[in-house]
Design an enzyme around this catalytic site. Structure first.
Site, mmCIF file in Angstrom:
data_model
loop_
_atom_site.group_PDB
_atom_site.id
_atom_site.type_symbol
_atom_site.label_atom_id
_atom_site.label_comp_id
_atom_site.label_asym_id
_atom_site.label_seq_id
_atom_site.Cartn_x
_atom_site.Cartn_y
_atom_site.Cartn_z
ATOM 1 N N LYS A 125 0.864 -1.187 0.000
ATOM 2 C CA LYS A 125 0.000 0.000 0.000
ATOM 3 C C LYS A 125 0.898 1.234 0.000
ATOM 4 O O LYS A 125 1.852 1.307 0.779
ATOM 5 C CB LYS A 125 -0.889 -0.043 1.249
ATOM 6 N N GLU A 181 -19.410 -6.131 10.276
ATOM 7 C CA GLU A 181 -20.414 -5.372 11.022
ATOM 8 C C GLU A 181 -21.451 -6.296 11.647
ATOM 9 O O GLU A 181 -21.939 -6.037 12.758
ATOM 10 C CB GLU A 181 -21.101 -4.360 10.098
ATOM 11 N N ARG A 201 -25.300 -2.808 7.295
ATOM 12 C CA ARG A 201 -24.912 -4.217 7.181
ATOM 13 C C ARG A 201 -25.385 -5.056 8.375
ATOM 14 O O ARG A 201 -25.501 -6.269 8.274
ATOM 15 C CB ARG A 201 -23.373 -4.320 7.126
HETATM 16 C C1 TPP Z 1 -18.925 -2.754 4.829
HETATM 17 C C2 TPP Z 1 -17.772 -1.788 4.929
HETATM 18 N N1 TPP Z 1 -17.155 -1.613 6.111
HETATM 19 C C3 TPP Z 1 -16.110 -0.770 6.197
HETATM 20 C C4 TPP Z 1 -15.673 -0.086 5.103
HETATM 21 C C5 TPP Z 1 -14.562 0.931 5.230
HETATM 22 N N2 TPP Z 1 -13.377 0.529 4.484
HETATM 23 C C6 TPP Z 1 -13.118 0.993 3.266
HETATM 24 S S1 TPP Z 1 -11.680 0.442 2.624
HETATM 25 C C7 TPP Z 1 -11.408 -0.487 4.001
HETATM 26 C C8 TPP Z 1 -10.178 -1.326 4.083
HETATM 27 C C9 TPP Z 1 -10.144 -2.306 2.975
HETATM 28 O O1 TPP Z 1 -8.953 -3.002 3.046
HETATM 29 P P1 TPP Z 1 -8.523 -3.837 1.783
HETATM 30 O O2 TPP Z 1 -9.689 -4.531 1.217
HETATM 31 O O3 TPP Z 1 -7.381 -4.678 2.192
HETATM 32 O O4 TPP Z 1 -8.082 -2.740 0.740
HETATM 33 P P2 TPP Z 1 -6.785 -1.796 0.786
HETATM 34 O O5 TPP Z 1 -7.287 -0.468 1.285
HETATM 35 O O6 TPP Z 1 -5.782 -2.412 1.665
HETATM 36 O O7 TPP Z 1 -6.340 -1.706 -0.624
HETATM 37 C C10 TPP Z 1 -12.412 -0.323 4.938
HETATM 38 C C11 TPP Z 1 -12.454 -0.945 6.268
HETATM 39 C C12 TPP Z 1 -16.356 -0.288 3.898
HETATM 40 N N3 TPP Z 1 -16.032 0.371 2.787
HETATM 41 N N4 TPP Z 1 -17.375 -1.156 3.841
#
Ligand code: TPP
Ligand code: DXP
Ligand code: MG
Length: 642
Positions: A292, A379, A407
């Site tokens: 990242k 969630e 959710r």
């Molecule tokens: C249902 C839900 N919960 C929380 C989020 C907030 N959120 C957005 S990106 C993220 C992290 C995602 O991590 P990853 O899939 O590994 O992607 P990266 O950012 O590392 O590329 C979170 C928790 C969301 N978008 N949807």
């Protein structure tokens, strides 16, 4: 001229020639590498002007280039999970000129949108939907006897979400051809957590797994090719050996062919494995390891802080200039108050579904690690987990964004409210969040919670009332209590030095007046006060009431207003359908109180796009001027009656 162009003495860049995926089809790996660097620079320059999701996009540049070379979008379907990392995909699919408008009002969305491009296959913003969506596309293709390929790109964070596993379970069963690219950067927004994360780490770093894999491949091949009567036994032996030794066995057991882990910045490897995955029958999981923030030291060193960046972050500084904030954010007041309360009350336990930073719980986690739980992007689990903690005598505070609480709806009803458990649901980002747009607006929580028996719903008018409401909520023992508060800064009020209980279901009159009553919820109280001031110049005396509670309502106030025939305007930053205004209308209808003049103001019945919160509020008429105009139009009605 861009910085990169300047560095190249003004020479034309490859990126200038790229307007659709076919433009890169014949690029050599060397050209792709050059293009990757140009895209990196493009993202840094553009996001320093607009802000947006940063680290994840820097991390998927090579992966996105390889995907668009190997797959033939839009015939082949590339489906992004969450979608915050789809900027490179947007650049390659004809939208680089729209980057100055990224996440701005009427500009380009920060997420994939089918209405925006034929290359965006599925609207998204919430996590862990991509495998389900990919499977839907794959099955439809099979039913239609078409030939397209389907690939989902899901992060390791999104992989902690239950939906991803529900989809793996189904996909492994139906065995339709599809590829899941697991983009493992060891990060959610904060450091990724949980057993799946540990498992992925093992796949990445345990040398036994890799060396065994090589040795074993040959042995298993031989066993597989033995014929006749020993075959059955040897096959069983092969399967148990695989269970012990084959990397990615978890995914293999789900019915997927596991490939990887591979370096997700190595274009040669990416192309090779994506081709192989694309041509393998049945579902394949390709495990790709990326960093990242790749290529930008500040983001690579602090991927949590640089998950998204604000306008004005700068290549040299690395972050946005620190302007002295006008006031504390609601999130900060929540986090700081919770620490103080938890130190006084050892039953308090804080829960976050993967949003420790956004929910203001980082300091709480450091100071009270035993009473802090980041459960991953889960969630639903968070809701039931909180319910059981309450059953067992703890005081769970579930910190969750309004949009993500959607959710956990069944868990709120089935596990928390039916059992009338004293769970505190701290709903951050309630109201319009702004730039994230329609998938993230906190519009619906009042409507979907208000209909559930047992629950109490409150919203503070400012950051001081937030601390008092959080105190009240943690002291409340009679059932679930939801406390909603917005994104961003409070109004800059002085904070009380001691906690006071807010009486449940009681409003506060903040301005007297009898021509009309503006019943406001949350920070809309201040908008109402401004409107009342405007109205006073026209000789209209508006009462302004801080309702505090969407449930239970302050019934004595409502009866008094009805008896005195004072027209009412309700104003809330929440969906008008089912919100506070609806609640008050229902109250009068149920009590058979007729003749009340009531005009509800709130978020209209359509999804609200991205833009700055003020632009969006203006667009739906939730500002002082519109409120004052609407109120004025009611006063003649009152005079007619008199
Ligand atoms: C249902 C839900 N919960 C929380 C989020 C907030 N959120 C957005 S990106 C993220 C992290 C995602 O991590 P990853 O899939 O590994 O992607 P990266 O950012 O590392 O590329 C979170 C928790 C969301 N978008 N949807
Ligand atoms: C993509 C996503 O869901 C998060 O990154 C979200 O954009 C965070 O929003 P806040 O900036 O309000 O924390
Ligand atoms: Mg990740």
């Amino acid at each position: 001229m861009s910085t990169l162009q300047k560095k190249r003495g003004g020479n034309c860049m490859l990126l200038d020639k790229v307007n659709c995926p076919s433009d890169i089809k014949d690029f050599s790996v060397d050209q792709l590498r050059v293009l990757a660097e140009e895209i990196r620079q493009f993202l840094i320059e553009n996001l320093s002007i607009t802000g947006g999701h940063f680290g994840s996009n820097l991390g998927v540049i090579e992966l996105t280039l390889a995907l668009h070379q190997v797959y033939n979008s839009p015939v082949d379907k590339i489906i992004w999970d969450v979608g915050h990392q789809a900027y490179v995909h947007k650049i390659l699919t004809g939208r680089k000129h729209l980057f100055p408008t990224l996440r701005k009002y009427k500009g380009m969305s920060g997420f994939p949108k089918r209405a925006e491009s034929e290359h965006d296959m599925f609207d998204v913003g919430h996590s862990s939907t991509s495998i389900s969506a990919a499977l839907g596309y794959a099955i439809a293709r099979d039913l239609k006897r078409e030939q397209s390929k389907v690939v989902a790109v899901i992060g390791d964070g999104a992989m902690t979400g239950g939906m991803a596993f529900e989809a793996l379970n189904h996909a492994g069963h139906v065995k339709s051809d599809m590829v899941v690219v697991l983009n493992d950067n060891e990060m959610s927004i904060a450091t990724n957590v949980g057993a799946i994360t540990n498992y992925l780490t093992k796949l990445r770093v345990d040398p036994h797994y890799s060396s065994f894999k090589k040795d074993l491949a040959g042995i298993l091949q031989k066993i597989g090719s033995v014929g006749n009567k020993t075959e059955k036994y040897l096959k069983r032996l092969r399967d148990s050996l695989k269970t012990l030794l084959v990397p990615g066995m978890l995914f293999e057991e789900f019915g997927f062919t596991y490939m990887g882990p591979i370096d997700g910045h190595d274009l040669v490897m990416l192309k090779k494995y994506l081709e192989q995955a694309k041509n393998t029958r049945g579902p394949v999981l390709l495990h790709v390891v990326t960093q990242k923030g790749k290529g930008y030291a500040v983001a690579a060193d602090a991927p949590d802080k640089m998950h998204s960046v604000s306008v004005g972050f700068n290549e040299k500084r690395g972050s946005a200039p620190k302007l002295k904030p006008a006031a504390l954010t609601y999130t900060k007041v929540f986090g700081d108050t919770l620490i103080k309360l938890a130190k006084q009350n050892e039953d308090i336990v804080a829960i976050t579904p993967a949003m420790s930073i956004g929910s203001g719980l980082v300091s709480y986690a450091e100071q009270l690690p035993d009473r802090f739980f980041d459960v991953g992007i889960a969630e639903q689990h968070a809701g039931t987990f909180a319910a059981a903690l309450a059953c067992a005598g703890k005081k769970p505070v579930l910190a969750i964004y309004s949009t993500f609480l959607q959710r956990a709806y069944d868990q709120v009803i089935h596990d928390i409210c039916i059992q009338n458990l004293p769970v505190v649901i701290a709903i951050d980002r309630a109201g319009l969040v702004g730039e994230d747009g329609e998938t993230h607006q906190g519009a619906f929580d009042i409507s979907f919670l208000r209909c559930i028996p047992n629950i109490t719903i409150m919203m503070p008018k400012d950051e001081n009332e937030l601390q008092q409401m959080l105190y009240t909520a943690t002291e409340y023992k009679d059932g679930p209590i939801a406390l909603r508060y917005p994104r961003g800064t409070g109004v800059g009020v002085k904070m009380d030095g001691e906690y006071k209980l807010i009486p449940i279901g009681r409003s506060e009159t903040v301005r007297e007046g009898d021509d009309v009553a503006i019943l406001a919820l949350g920070p809309m109280v201040h908008v109402a006060e401004q409107a009342a001031e405007m109205l006073s110049h026209d000789g209209v005396n508006a009462r302004v009431v801080n309702m505090r509670f969407a449930k239970p309502l302050d019934e004595s106030l409502l009866v008094e207003l009805a008896e005195r025939r004072i027209p009412i305007v309700t104003v809330e930053e929440a969906a008008i359908a089912g919100g506070l205004g609806s609640a008050i209308l229902e109250f009068y209808a149920q009590k058979r109180i007729a003749g009340v003049e009531l005009y509800p103001m709130g978020l209209p019945d359509h999804f609200i796009e991205h833009g700055s919160p003020q632009q969006l509020l203006d667009s739906v008429g939730l500002n002082a001027q519109t409120l004052a105009d609407d109120v004025k139009s009611m006063v003649p009605l009152k005079q007619k009656r008199a």
